[in-house]
Design a protein around this motif. Structure first.
Motif, PDB file in Angstrom:
ATOM      1  N   TYR A  41      -4.095  -2.333 -13.033  1.00 23.15           N
ATOM      2  CA  TYR A  41      -4.769  -2.426 -11.736  1.00 23.15           C
ATOM      3  C   TYR A  41      -3.868  -1.912 -10.607  1.00 23.15           C
ATOM      4  O   TYR A  41      -4.343  -1.277  -9.659  1.00 23.15           O
ATOM      5  CB  TYR A  41      -5.196  -3.877 -11.485  1.00 23.15           C
ATOM      6  CG  TYR A  41      -6.214  -4.014 -10.379  1.00 23.15           C
ATOM      7  CD1 TYR A  41      -7.314  -3.173 -10.319  1.00 23.15           C
ATOM      8  CD2 TYR A  41      -6.066  -4.982  -9.394  1.00 23.15           C
ATOM      9  CE1 TYR A  41      -8.245  -3.279  -9.303  1.00 23.15           C
ATOM     10  CE2 TYR A  41      -7.001  -5.101  -8.371  1.00 23.15           C
ATOM     11  CZ  TYR A  41      -8.085  -4.251  -8.334  1.00 23.15           C
ATOM     12  OH  TYR A  41      -8.999  -4.351  -7.324  1.00 23.15           O
ATOM     13  N   LEU A  60      -8.150   0.536 -19.965  1.00 23.04           N
ATOM     14  CA  LEU A  60      -7.147  -0.514 -20.172  1.00 23.04           C
ATOM     15  C   LEU A  60      -6.629  -0.567 -21.606  1.00 23.04           C
ATOM     16  O   LEU A  60      -5.566  -1.130 -21.857  1.00 23.04           O
ATOM     17  CB  LEU A  60      -7.747  -1.874 -19.810  1.00 23.04           C
ATOM     18  CG  LEU A  60      -8.102  -2.051 -18.341  1.00 23.04           C
ATOM     19  CD1 LEU A  60      -9.019  -3.242 -18.146  1.00 23.04           C
ATOM     20  CD2 LEU A  60      -6.854  -2.211 -17.515  1.00 23.04           C
TER      21      LEU A  60
ATOM     22  N   TYR B 217     -11.437  -5.187 -15.931  1.00 24.72           N
ATOM     23  CA  TYR B 217     -10.344  -5.837 -15.192  1.00 24.72           C
ATOM     24  C   TYR B 217     -10.630  -7.323 -14.975  1.00 24.72           C
ATOM     25  O   TYR B 217      -9.741  -8.092 -14.654  1.00 24.72           O
ATOM     26  CB  TYR B 217     -10.138  -5.166 -13.835  1.00 24.72           C
ATOM     27  CG  TYR B 217      -9.382  -3.869 -13.908  1.00 24.72           C
ATOM     28  CD1 TYR B 217      -8.039  -3.858 -14.276  1.00 24.72           C
ATOM     29  CD2 TYR B 217      -9.985  -2.664 -13.604  1.00 24.72           C
ATOM     30  CE1 TYR B 217      -7.330  -2.671 -14.350  1.00 24.72           C
ATOM     31  CE2 TYR B 217      -9.290  -1.476 -13.667  1.00 24.72           C
ATOM     32  CZ  TYR B 217      -7.961  -1.477 -14.038  1.00 24.72           C
ATOM     33  OH  TYR B 217      -7.261  -0.314 -14.108  1.00 24.72           O
ATOM     34  N   ASP B 318     -13.169  -4.331  -2.780  1.00 24.54           N
ATOM     35  CA  ASP B 318     -12.167  -5.173  -3.429  1.00 24.54           C
ATOM     36  C   ASP B 318     -12.493  -5.464  -4.883  1.00 24.54           C
ATOM     37  O   ASP B 318     -11.646  -5.908  -5.630  1.00 24.54           O
ATOM     38  CB  ASP B 318     -12.037  -6.504  -2.680  1.00 24.54           C
ATOM     39  CG  ASP B 318     -11.072  -6.348  -1.529  1.00 24.54           C
ATOM     40  OD1 ASP B 318     -11.129  -7.176  -0.629  1.00 24.54           O
ATOM     41  OD2 ASP B 318     -10.287  -5.382  -1.539  1.00 24.54           O
ATOM     42  N   ASN B 319     -13.731  -5.221  -5.293  1.00 21.87           N
ATOM     43  CA  ASN B 319     -14.106  -5.572  -6.660  1.00 21.87           C
ATOM     44  C   ASN B 319     -13.524  -4.577  -7.648  1.00 21.87           C
ATOM     45  O   ASN B 319     -13.807  -3.391  -7.567  1.00 21.87           O
ATOM     46  CB  ASN B 319     -15.632  -5.566  -6.820  1.00 21.87           C
ATOM     47  CG  ASN B 319     -16.250  -6.561  -5.873  1.00 21.87           C
ATOM     48  OD1 ASN B 319     -15.673  -7.617  -5.618  1.00 21.87           O
ATOM     49  ND2 ASN B 319     -17.398  -6.216  -5.325  1.00 21.87           N
ATOM     50  N   PRO B 320     -12.696  -5.059  -8.579  1.00 25.20           N
ATOM     51  CA  PRO B 320     -12.169  -4.138  -9.582  1.00 25.20           C
ATOM     52  C   PRO B 320     -13.310  -3.503 -10.374  1.00 25.20           C
ATOM     53  O   PRO B 320     -14.285  -4.168 -10.712  1.00 25.20           O
ATOM     54  CB  PRO B 320     -11.331  -5.045 -10.476  1.00 25.20           C
ATOM     55  CG  PRO B 320     -11.034  -6.237  -9.652  1.00 25.20           C
ATOM     56  CD  PRO B 320     -12.203  -6.411  -8.758  1.00 25.20           C
ATOM     57  N   LYS B 321     -13.138  -2.204 -10.644  1.00 27.45           N
ATOM     58  CA  LYS B 321     -14.210  -1.493 -11.354  1.00 27.45           C
ATOM     59  C   LYS B 321     -14.165  -1.782 -12.840  1.00 27.45           C
ATOM     60  O   LYS B 321     -13.114  -2.038 -13.391  1.00 27.45           O
ATOM     61  CB  LYS B 321     -14.042   0.011 -11.138  1.00 27.45           C
ATOM     62  CG  LYS B 321     -14.300   0.442  -9.736  1.00 27.45           C
ATOM     63  CD  LYS B 321     -14.097   1.928  -9.625  1.00 27.45           C
ATOM     64  CE  LYS B 321     -14.432   2.412  -8.219  1.00 27.45           C
ATOM     65  NZ  LYS B 321     -13.595   1.822  -7.214  1.00 27.45           N
TER      66      LYS B 321
END
Lengths: 174, 323
Positions: A41, A60, B217, B318-321
């Protein structure tokens, strides 16, 4: 006097060919040193902060980042790679897709685009047309072991160049 | 039995394949450049024989100055100490763990500043080996009353080197350091107290239990850690009106207090579990138990909890993709 005149005339003709109707579409980076999503991230957010990046997606599980560039914006591949290092990780390989239009290339051939110069080393094809993946082979753009193969050729290419010229010159292969 | 359990746990973690986001030790990896983080730490144990709860807390701000240099600043507080040594030292060194002794107030105890520099970085696909050096300095506002020092409890300086290896889901880290506490002075009462110089060695193992494969994530990460904390330190020294003050007279009083003033060494183990939410927030909890001798900074079992939040610099939402 003659010498100066000769150099001036020579300089007028010694420019790098500018590739028209061309652009970078996307880049693919293999990120080294990553295993957890928190670290990934950190890398993804650094990539997404670049003004010419439309979207960055980092897998990931494979740790491969795919970066889509905004159309019509100047793309700086160096900043893409630096973003990974800023996050505390390194790059295993760097590739970018570029649109060519019947472009003839050869070993040592240099073309210019958007203020940067790209020098081919040992290209496998001689005519490039359509979407072509360029592999970046400068130091920090690929694994150290892989770089050691290209290092003598790159050093020779940079010999005598100023720091500013060297910073604007990328070495690529196919 | 407990030792066998720990040994089994070590072999299991080594044979399995985590993480290096250790609850106690610092890994050699540094904070991403320009990324701030905040970390809350809490520790709790029961003092014996008083059975009083002793609590310790700290807030630490962390910032990546460059990709190789990380700075941190902490403020710590607890109810471990008095504001200053009392006039009656004899009563204090015999009785301050008794229920009849006055309760310690909650107070801010110290400020700690640290710098960590990563000087070696060998990355490979899903693995890395990193080495770093770390320095810290502290200003304490209270009189620590034990031989074993701790930055914040003591004013002082600390230097260490760290080596961390991460391979896929397993990480191991070694920290070796030296802590030099400064002398505490109470000029109004003519006291000075100095904890011993301390050498420490920490060995930390980490293993990512889940997820085995990521889909987003947002996946909850569960990491298991086992950390071995070893230290040896010199005895505490005290002067009253410039004259050496002997603790020998307390040998037959409270054994724990007496031992805490002597030179010592120990190894303790800290198993812990860590949850990572949304790839940004860590919650860790664990317990410290002695293996060889014991620490006199705290009683056992000591429970600890920490919350660590990274503030990544999102450009967009702000939201992780999802990947």
């Amino acid at each position: 006097m003659y010498s100066f005149f000769f150099r001036f005339i020579l300089g007028l003709f010694c420019f790098f060919p500018v590739v028209s109707k061309a652009q970078f579409i996307s880049a693919t980076l293999g990120i080294n040193g990553l295993t957890c999503s928190m670290c990934s991230y950190a890398v993804q957010t650094e990539l997404e902060r670049l003004p010419f990046v439309e979207k960055a997606t980092l897998n990931l599980n494979t740790n491969i980042a795919i970066i889509l560039f905004k159309t019509g914006q100047k793309v700086n591949i160096r900043q893409v790679v630096e973003a990974v290092y800023k996050a505390g990780f390194s790059v295993g390989y760097t590739e970018a897709d570029f649109i060519f239009n019947e472009q003839e290339v050869s070993d040592q051939f240099i073309f210019s685009y958007d203020g940067f110069h790209y020098q081919f080393l040992k290209p496998a094809q001689l005519v490039l047309n359509g979407k072509t993946t360029l592999k970046f082979i400068d130091k920090k753009y690929l694994r150290k072991k892989a770089y050691s193969f290209w290092e003598p050729m790159i050093k020779e290419s940079l010999n005598g160049k100023t720091k500013a010229d060297a910073e604007n010159l990328y070495h690529v292969t196919l | 039995m407990i030792r066998l359990l720990f040994i089994a746990l070590i072999f299991w973690t080594v044979s399995a394949k985590a993480q290096e986001l250790y609850p106690y030790a610092e890994a050699a990896s540094t904070q991403a450049k320009g990324v701030p983080a905040v970390r809350f730490t809490y520790e709790n144990y029961k003092e014996l024989p008083s059975q009083r709860a002793r609590n310790y807390g700290g807030v630490r701000l962390i910032y990546g100055i460059t990709e190789k240099l990380t700075a941190g600043i902490s403020i710590t507080g607890s109810n471990h100490h008095l504001k200053k040594f009392p006039a009656d030292l004899s009563y204090y060194f015999q009785k301050h763990h008794q229920k009849t002794f006055q309760q310690n107030p909650y107070q801010v105890e110290g400020l700690v500043a640290s710098l960590k520099y990563k000087f070696l970085n060998l990355d490979g696909h899903q693995r890395h080996f990193r080495m770093a050096v770390m320095g810290a300095a502290a200003k304490s506002f209270i009189p620590h009353d034990g031989a074993e020092p701790r930055l914040g409890d003591n004013s002082g300086v600390d230097g260490s080197w760290i080596a961390t290896l991460l391979i896929k889901r397993f990480a191991v880290s070694l920290t070796n350091g030296y802590l030099f506490p400064f002398k505490y002075k109470d000029e109004s009462q003519g006291y000075s107290f100095k904890s011993g110089n301390c050498r420490y060695l920490n060995l930390s193992f980490g293993y990512r239990l889940i997820p085995t494969a990521y889909s987003s994530y947002s996946n909850l990460n569960v990491n298991l850690y086992v950390e071995f904390i070893s230290a040896n330190y010199d005895k505490a020294t005290m002067t009253v009106n410039g004259q050496p003050y002997s603790f020998d007279v307390y040998q037959n009083a409270d054994k724990y207090i007496y031992n805490s003033l002597q030179a010592g060494g120990y190894t303790e183990v800290r198993p812990s579990i860590q949850l990572i939410f949304y790839s940004t927030t860590r919650v860790e909890m664990g317990v410290a138990s002695p293996i060889f001798n014991q620490s006199y900074l705290h009683f056992y079992p000591m429970y600890f909890l920490s919350i660590h939040k990274n503030f990544f610099r999102n450009k967009k939402a702000d939201n992780p993709k999802k990947i």
